[in-house]
Design a protein around this motif. Structure first.
Motif, PDB file in Angstrom:
ATOM      1  N   LEU A   1       0.829  -1.201   0.000  1.00 56.10           N
ATOM      2  CA  LEU A   1       0.000   0.000   0.000  1.00 56.10           C
ATOM      3  C   LEU A   1       0.866   1.254   0.000  1.00 56.10           C
ATOM      4  O   LEU A   1       1.908   1.310   0.647  1.00 56.10           O
ATOM      5  CB  LEU A   1      -0.904   0.022   1.237  1.00 56.10           C
ATOM      6  N   ASP A   2       0.420   2.255  -0.696  1.00 62.67           N
ATOM      7  CA  ASP A   2       1.097   3.545  -0.680  1.00 62.67           C
ATOM      8  C   ASP A   2       0.426   4.412   0.381  1.00 62.67           C
ATOM      9  O   ASP A   2      -0.261   5.395   0.082  1.00 62.67           O
ATOM     10  CB  ASP A   2       1.013   4.194  -2.066  1.00 62.67           C
ATOM     11  N   ASP A   3       0.604   4.015   1.643  1.00 58.84           N
ATOM     12  CA  ASP A   3      -0.085   4.676   2.740  1.00 58.84           C
ATOM     13  C   ASP A   3       0.876   4.980   3.879  1.00 58.84           C
ATOM     14  O   ASP A   3       1.922   4.339   4.029  1.00 58.84           O
ATOM     15  CB  ASP A   3      -1.219   3.796   3.281  1.00 58.84           C
ATOM     16  N   ASP A   4       0.490   5.939   4.689  1.00 63.98           N
ATOM     17  CA  ASP A   4       1.245   6.288   5.892  1.00 63.98           C
ATOM     18  C   ASP A   4       0.695   5.458   7.047  1.00 63.98           C
ATOM     19  O   ASP A   4      -0.235   5.866   7.739  1.00 63.98           O
ATOM     20  CB  ASP A   4       1.095   7.791   6.163  1.00 63.98           C
ATOM     21  N   ILE A   5       1.246   4.266   7.223  1.00 60.23           N
ATOM     22  CA  ILE A   5       0.765   3.344   8.260  1.00 60.23           C
ATOM     23  C   ILE A   5       1.605   3.535   9.520  1.00 60.23           C
ATOM     24  O   ILE A   5       2.820   3.382   9.488  1.00 60.23           O
ATOM     25  CB  ILE A   5       0.853   1.884   7.776  1.00 60.23           C
ATOM     26  N   ARG A   6       0.967   3.859  10.609  1.00 64.15           N
ATOM     27  CA  ARG A   6       1.674   4.108  11.865  1.00 64.15           C
ATOM     28  C   ARG A   6       1.253   3.063  12.890  1.00 64.15           C
ATOM     29  O   ARG A   6       0.126   3.095  13.379  1.00 64.15           O
ATOM     30  CB  ARG A   6       1.376   5.513  12.374  1.00 64.15           C
ATOM     31  N   THR A   7       2.139   2.157  13.203  1.00 63.52           N
ATOM     32  CA  THR A   7       1.836   1.102  14.168  1.00 63.52           C
ATOM     33  C   THR A   7       2.324   1.509  15.552  1.00 63.52           C
ATOM     34  O   THR A   7       3.105   2.451  15.712  1.00 63.52           O
ATOM     35  CB  THR A   7       2.503  -0.212  13.745  1.00 63.52           C
ATOM     36  N   GLY A   8       1.854   0.788  16.562  1.00 69.34           N
ATOM     37  CA  GLY A   8       2.262   1.091  17.928  1.00 69.34           C
ATOM     38  C   GLY A   8       1.732   2.415  18.433  1.00 69.34           C
ATOM     39  O   GLY A   8       2.309   3.015  19.342  1.00 69.34           O
ATOM     40  N   ARG A   9       0.637   2.883  17.868  1.00 66.98           N
ATOM     41  CA  ARG A   9       0.043   4.161  18.275  1.00 66.98           C
ATOM     42  C   ARG A   9      -1.437   3.938  18.586  1.00 66.98           C
ATOM     43  O   ARG A   9      -2.297   4.127  17.729  1.00 66.98           O
ATOM     44  CB  ARG A   9       0.206   5.209  17.175  1.00 66.98           C
ATOM     45  N   ARG A  10      -1.727   3.553  19.789  1.00 70.42           N
ATOM     46  CA  ARG A  10      -3.118   3.305  20.181  1.00 70.42           C
ATOM     47  C   ARG A  10      -3.880   4.618  20.248  1.00 70.42           C
ATOM     48  O   ARG A  10      -3.438   5.579  20.876  1.00 70.42           O
ATOM     49  CB  ARG A  10      -3.168   2.602  21.539  1.00 70.42           C
ATOM     50  N   VAL A  11      -5.030   4.656  19.607  1.00 71.33           N
ATOM     51  CA  VAL A  11      -5.881   5.846  19.627  1.00 71.33           C
ATOM     52  C   VAL A  11      -6.656   5.878  20.943  1.00 71.33           C
ATOM     53  O   VAL A  11      -7.272   4.894  21.340  1.00 71.33           O
ATOM     54  CB  VAL A  11      -6.845   5.841  18.423  1.00 71.33           C
ATOM     55  N   THR A  12      -6.607   7.025  21.612  1.00 72.90           N
ATOM     56  CA  THR A  12      -7.289   7.157  22.897  1.00 72.90           C
ATOM     57  C   THR A  12      -8.554   8.007  22.811  1.00 72.90           C
ATOM     58  O   THR A  12      -9.445   7.874  23.653  1.00 72.90           O
ATOM     59  CB  THR A  12      -6.351   7.777  23.941  1.00 72.90           C
TER      60      THR A  12
END
Length: 290
Positions: A27-38
């Motif tokens: 995918l040509d996407d900005d995937i950010r792992t390890g970032r839980r949304v609060t």
């Protein structure tokens, strides 16, 4: 992206992980792992999302795509909270070894409950406790998997009508072994217990019996507490309020990967892509018109 491997067997865990990581890499996407949304909140022009580390992201639209299995469901059952033995949800069950020589009660009539109950029967005394008799369906028909027939008949992709408040329970996929095991009394299925006191359970017959462990295999719910500030996105129980994906009571958010969202496979790898494509088109439509 088609799933690789032999089509006539189920993939192993490692194959599923490889599929997902390969898919993400393409995918040509900005995937950010390890970032839980609060938290997510409305701001002019869209939403603002805040992560555990304090990062803030602004977006015109928000899609909650974390699926249906983030929160183990623990229903209120006959004083289960005062049980003095070992109490663990199926999500925390790994193997039968810790229950060797013990008395174990598994609550539920779905796939996980029946499989867990049948697995340690040689090592432990196990009883699956259910509100109703367990229902089974064949895993293979005419040599082909059930999912194959759902696909070729079109049932897999047929949009559902109005989803019932309580969707019907899924039958247990079986090749015959689980039905035979329950018919033979190993494990011995019983109606759900009516009470719990200390380390004992009370059966509908009035008999009280000591149990070392109770394992509720009672399913999962979406885990979406970060949407709580978007009034109307969730109901009082934390369930998404949507119509086939888009939220119905609040502008902006949409959902992907929910059980019974649009069809039978909406919450599976095999079906989520169709719903995701539909949501993406819907969200992009206002920009296209501009």
């Amino acid at each position: 992206m088609p799933f690789p491997g032999a089509p006539d067997r189920y993939p192993r865990r490692e194959e599923a992980v490889t599929y997902l990581t390969t898919y993400a890499d393409r995918l040509d996407d900005d995937i950010r792992t390890g970032r839980r949304v609060t938290a997510a909140r409305h701001v002019p022009g869209g939403c603002e999302v805040e992560t555990e580390g304090g990062e803030r992201l602004r977006t015109r639209s928000l899609v909650a795509a974390s699926g249906s299995f983030g929160r183990p469901h623990r229903p209120a059952l006959s004083n289960l909270d005062v049980f003095s033995g070992r109490l663990l949800h199926a999500a925390d069950y790994r193997n039968p070894e810790p229950f060797t020589g013990q008395r174990m009660v598994v609550v539920g009539a779905g796939n996980a409950a029946v499989q867990i109950a049948a697995e340690p029967r040689e090592a432990a005394s196990v009883t699956p406790a259910t509100r109703a008799p367990v229902k089974f369906t064949r895993r293979h028909t005419f040599g082909r998997d059930r999912h194959f027939w759902l696909t070729v008949t079109g049932l897999d992709t047929a949009p559902l009508g109005r989803v019932p408040r309580r969707p019907p329970a899924q039958p247990v996929l079986d090749d015959g072994r689980y039905r035979a095991a329950l018919r033979g009394g190993r494990p011995d299925r019983r109606p759900l217990f009516t009470g719990v006191g200390g380390a004992k359970v009370t059966w509908p017959s009035g008999d009280r019996e000591e149990a070392d462990a109770i394992v509720p295999a009672t399913g999962y719910r979406p885990d979406l507490p970060y949407l709580a500030r978007l009034d109307g996105a969730l109901d009082a129980e934390g369930k998404p309020q949507h119509r086939q994906g888009p939220a119905i009571n609040v502008p902006g958010p949409a959902f992907v990967g929910l059980e019974w969202q649009r069809g039978l496979s909406s919450n599976s790898l095999r079906g989520v892509g169709r719903d995701a494509e539909r949501i993406a088109r819907r969200l992009a439509a206002p920009l296209t018109r501009r």
